[in-house]
Design a protein around this motif. Structure first.
Motif: not given
Length: 239
Positions: A52-75
């Motif tokens: 995910x990208x996290x942006x303010x109301x002007x569309x500027x990215x201020x944070x970013x997020x990444x998931x950690x999970x197991x492929x077996x659980x995702x499937x």
């Protein structure tokens, strides 16, 4: 779970200095959280780790997020999987960690309170609070609570009776946030329509968090974190 790795080039964003990332987040009246489209997921149909990208109301990215999970659980478990979301600043330094443990919910939540979903929010190892699925026999309208680090209820959230989304559902799907005992919303977390093509071809979701009144710094961080639990519980499944 698979080892967490920052995506190359994903940290090249515009935003505040890293030491003030959460302070800057707390000054915003609107936060936009946009899930990145994963081409491999679109082509193969296999659930990849969310970004995910996290942006303010002007569309500027201020944070970013990444998931950690197991492929077996995702499937196999899809939206019911356990996961960790790493929230990083512009330098790649992790400033928030959001953790939901996997729970096998065999019984209804009213009969098995321990099966309710809960998201733990920590900053540099210090617990900030918990977002928890409310205990209710009827799952609609969906309800969640936001708790402090000591377990005190700060807010409760209520979504619409019909959590409908897809290419033909153009309306926002709002989750209104109320202070404990309050009658008027203090914030709104909404799943927004991402456009016909994205809605048809992907499972990527976009959200907007709007703070209306009287929400302090730590509370804004918790409500920001609540968006990821809402996404996984109600919008991660196939459209």
């Amino acid at each position: 779970m698979e080892g967490f790795q920052m995506q190359p080039g994903f940290g090249q964003v515009q935003g505040p200095p890293p030491t003030t990332a959460l302070d800057y987040l707390s000054t915003l009246d609107e936060i936009r959280i946009n899930q990145k489209i994963d081409v491999a997921e679109v082509v193969t149909g296999i659930d990849m780790r969310n970004r995910y990208s996290v942006e303010n109301a002007a569309g500027q990215q201020v944070l970013f997020c990444s998931e950690e999970s197991g492929i077996c659980q995702r499937m196999c478990c899809k939206e019911h999987r356990g996961f960790i979301v790493h929230v990083a600043d512009v330098t790649g330094l992790e400033v928030l960690t959001l953790t939901r443990e996997f729970k096998c919910c065999i019984f209804p939540c009213c009969a098995d309170p321990t099966g309710r979903y809960a998201l733990q929010v920590t900053a540099q190892g210090i617990k900030i609070g918990t977002i928890r699925q409310a205990q209710q026999c009827c799952p609609f309208p969906p309800k969640l609570t936001v708790e402090s680090s000591t377990g005190q209820e700060l807010f409760h959230m209520e979504g619409p009776t019909c959590v409908c989304h897809g290419p033909c559902c153009y309306a926002d799907v709002p989750f209104n946030v109320y202070s404990s005992g309050g009658l008027n919303p203090v914030a709104t977390i909404s799943r927004t329509h991402a456009g016909f093509v994205q809605e048809c071809l992907t499972k990527a979701n976009n959200f907007r968090v709007v703070f209306l009144q009287g929400v302090d710094k730590s509370s804004k961080v918790l409500l920001f974190a609540a968006t990821f639990l809402i996404d996984m519980m109600f919008f991660e499944h196939d459209k």
